[in-house]
Each structure stands twice: as structure tokens, then as C-alpha cells.
Enzyme design. Structure first.
Site, short mmCIF file in Angstrom:
data_model
loop_
_atom_site.label_atom_id
_atom_site.label_comp_id
_atom_site.label_asym_id
_atom_site.label_seq_id
_atom_site.Cartn_x
_atom_site.Cartn_y
_atom_site.Cartn_z
N GLU A 167 -0.64 -21.79 6.10
CA GLU A 167 -1.92 -21.11 6.29
C GLU A 167 -3.08 -22.11 6.41
O GLU A 167 -4.15 -21.88 5.86
CB GLU A 167 -2.21 -20.17 5.12
N GLY A 213 3.73 -5.84 5.61
CA GLY A 213 4.04 -7.25 5.42
C GLY A 213 4.49 -7.48 3.99
O GLY A 213 3.75 -8.02 3.17
N ASN A 223 -5.54 -14.89 1.60
CA ASN A 223 -6.31 -16.00 1.05
C ASN A 223 -7.33 -16.49 2.07
O ASN A 223 -7.24 -16.18 3.26
CB ASN A 223 -5.38 -17.16 0.68
N LYS A 231 -11.72 -18.34 -5.28
CA LYS A 231 -10.36 -18.54 -4.78
C LYS A 231 -10.34 -19.58 -3.67
O LYS A 231 -9.41 -20.40 -3.58
CB LYS A 231 -9.81 -17.20 -4.27
N ALA A 262 6.30 -12.21 -0.33
CA ALA A 262 6.31 -12.46 -1.77
C ALA A 262 5.24 -11.66 -2.50
O ALA A 262 5.50 -11.04 -3.54
CB ALA A 262 6.12 -13.95 -2.03
#
Length: 326
Positions: free
Chosen positions: A285, A7, A102, A204, A10
Site C-alpha cells: 500500500e 473484501g 489506511n 494513524k 485479514a
């Protein structure tokens, strides 16, 4: 060691490009126009640290790659349930799988212990397809602290940051995690190895579950949200609710909410990944970053009033955006 970026968007393409530039054996797996551009022209990286271009191996299918030593899962969290069942050709019993997603990762409660041991969040791993495809013992966790985006197929814009924190779920400093960290450091990343990866994930998550959906609703950058008193108040309320969930799980955060907001402001006029996806017409997401936190809040008995409100508004925004495209 053979590395695979499964994958190469970016984040993944940037990691892969830096590793290839440092001479490592790395293959990038991608699809669509981005795949074709990298096959024809390589990967171009534009960065304040200096521009460069590399031509790593680019794969259109996982079957042509074969077993590798380390797989970096570079897809967004909502893409992982589709990718995971197709990873079999690149996995051997000794392959290490580094999650970069994330939000709360699918493996978070595997080996967690206590009453939450083995908990599966439906919004993260629907039907358990990821856990069925990737053995828990193969997983190394990571937290990405840099900002990148695809400005055009094959071109990665790196805005700021260069840290990738790695951590074994069991808190050990294993030989495999040391080897991966050394490779990333040699590629130009800061790569600390933490023994408290589950705690640090929540740092995060604080930003992901607050700044990301609010940015989609407002179209604002991190600095704009942090500096607007009214919006920052909403951000703070979400963070307080998220922190309450982490404490219910015994995860005391290593930094304060004020520090987390200040850190986001320092990033500057950066658009969150969720806002980038919205503007590009890609799926957001939302479930992995926000819905999963709401789901977990329900499990531990917290109302998550502000988080749920923002989640519901952003979910409707995503549905409206999808209807406009069809």
C-alpha cells in the site's frame, strides 16, 4: 440490518467473523483460495482472546448479494479503485459505506470546506473512480486499531487490539453511526464514535507513513524499529514532516509524536501490513500510505525530504520485488 464485508481479507474477515459470531446478518465477499477455504470450512479465528470458528454467508460475486444496509470496505487502499465501480449491485440510496482503508481516504476533502474543498489525491483515487462510484453522503469513516493477518486461507490470526473508531465526516453523531457502533460493540469491539474523525486519521497516518515503509526496507517489527536509536530517528523525522502537513490543513494532532512511537512499541513484535504484503509477494500500500502524503506535502508547499527519501527507496524495492516475480 444486513452487513456486507466487501473484501474479506485479514481485517474484513476478522470483523465479519466477529459479527457473525454475535448473530448478525453478515456476508463476506472474497476471491481466490481464501474464498474457497471460507466456503468449505468457514472462517477460523485464532486470538489471545480465544479461538472460534463461524460459517457466515460467503459470496463470490456482489451480484448475488444484492442491496445491503451497511458495506464495510475491507480491501487495501490500492484495491479500492478496482472494487468501487463494481459496488452498484449492493448499494441502495440508503446504504452506508464504511471505509476502513489506511492512509488519507478518498473522501477526506469532500465537505472539507475552505481552499482544500474537493481536493482529489491522484495516488488515492486515480481518475476519481472511487468518488464517482460512492456518494459522499453515504460514507462513514473508520480507523482500525487491531492487528490481524491471514496465516493460511480461511484462517485469521488476531494478534492484539479490538478498537474501531467511527466518525461521520461532518462531525455529527447520527442515528446510522450509533447503530453501526452498537453492532460492533455487541460483536466484541471497542467502538468509540468521534466528532473529529479527520483529526484522528492523522494519528494513524503518522504510523502508516513512517513505520510501514521503514519496516519494508528493514524487515523489522514495530518494537525493533521503535527501540533502535538510528531507525527511530528516521521514524521521528518522517512523523515531524507529516505533522507539518496536517497543521497546514488546520488539523492539530491529538497526541504527540513521542506518544505515537511509544504506542507502536507497546504493540510489540508485530510486522506491519506493508511488511506482511512484501513477504507474501502481494502489492504494498505504498502510494496510499506514503505517496499520498508526499503528494499532499507538495500541494501545501512542504519539501517532505525524509518522507520522500524513504518513499523513493521503498518504491524501488516494490519494483524490484515485482520484477523477481515475473
Amino acid at each position: 440490518m444486513r452487513f456486507l464485508i466487501a473484501g474479506a481479507g485479514a481485517i474484513g474477515a476478522y470483523i465479519g467473523a466477529r459479527m457473525a459470531n454475535a448473530g448478525f446478518d453478515v456476508t463476506l465477499f472474497a476471491r481466490g483460495p481464501h474464498l474457497r477455504a471460507m466456503q468449505e470450512h468457514g472462517v477460523q479465528v485464532k486470538s489471545p482472546e480465544g479461538n472460534f470458528a463461524v460459517r457466515p454467508t460467503i459470496a463470490a460475486s456482489l451480484e448475488e448479494v444484492g442491496p445491503v444496509d451497511v458495506v464495510f470496505l475491507g480491501v487495501k487502499a490500492h484495491g479500492l479503485p478496482h472494487l468501487a465501480p463494481h459496488l452498484k449491485p449492493v448499494l441502495s440510496p440508503d446504504t452506508t459505506v464504511v471505509s476502513t482503508q489506511n492512509g488519507i481516504p478518498w473522501w477526506y476533502f469532500q465537505g472539507f470546506g475552505g481552499e482544500w474543498e474537493g481536493l482529489r489525491l491522484e495516488r488515492v483515487d486515480p481518475g476519481g473512480v472511487i468518488a464517482s462510484a460512492i456518494e459522499a453522503r453515504q460514507v462513514v469513516g473508520s480507523i482500525i486499531y487491531f492487528a490481524t493477518e491471514i496465516t493460511e486461507p480461511g484462517v485469521i490470526q488476531h494478534t492484539e487490539g479490538n478498537r474501531i473508531t467511527l466518525g461521520e465526516p461532518d462531525g455529527t453523531r447520527s442515528d446510522r453511526i450509533r447503530a453501526i457502533a452498537e453492532a460492533l460493540i455487541a460483536s466484541g469491539f471497542r467502538c468509540p464514535v468521534t466528532t473529529r474523525i479527520r483529526h484522528e486519521i492523522w494519528v494513524k497516518v503518522l504510523g502508516n507513513s513512517s513505520f510501514n515503509p521503514v519496516s519494508a526496507l528493514t524487515r523489522a517489527t514495530l518494537a525493533q524499529m521503535a527501540r533502535d536509536p538510528g531507525v527511530c530517528s528516521v521514524i521521528r523525522s518522517i512523523m515531524q514532516e507529516v505533522e507539518a502537513v496536517s497543521l497546514k490543513l488546520g488539523m492539530e494532532l491529538p497526541i504527540s509524536i513521542d506518544q505515537r512511537i511509544a504506542g507502536a512499541e507497546k504493540v510489540g513484535e508485530h510486522k506491519t501490513s506493508m511488511l506482511q504484503d512484501l513477504e507474501a509477494g502481494r502489492p504494498m500500500e505504498l502510494e496510499a500510505l506514503v505517496g499520498a502524503v508526499v503528494e499532499l506535502g507538495e500541494r501545501v508547499g512542504l519539501p517532505m525530504t525524509c518522507t520522500r527519501t524513504v518513499y523513493n527507496c521503498t518504491k524501488l524495492l516494490a519494483e524490484c520485488a515485482l520484477r523477481q516475480q515475473t
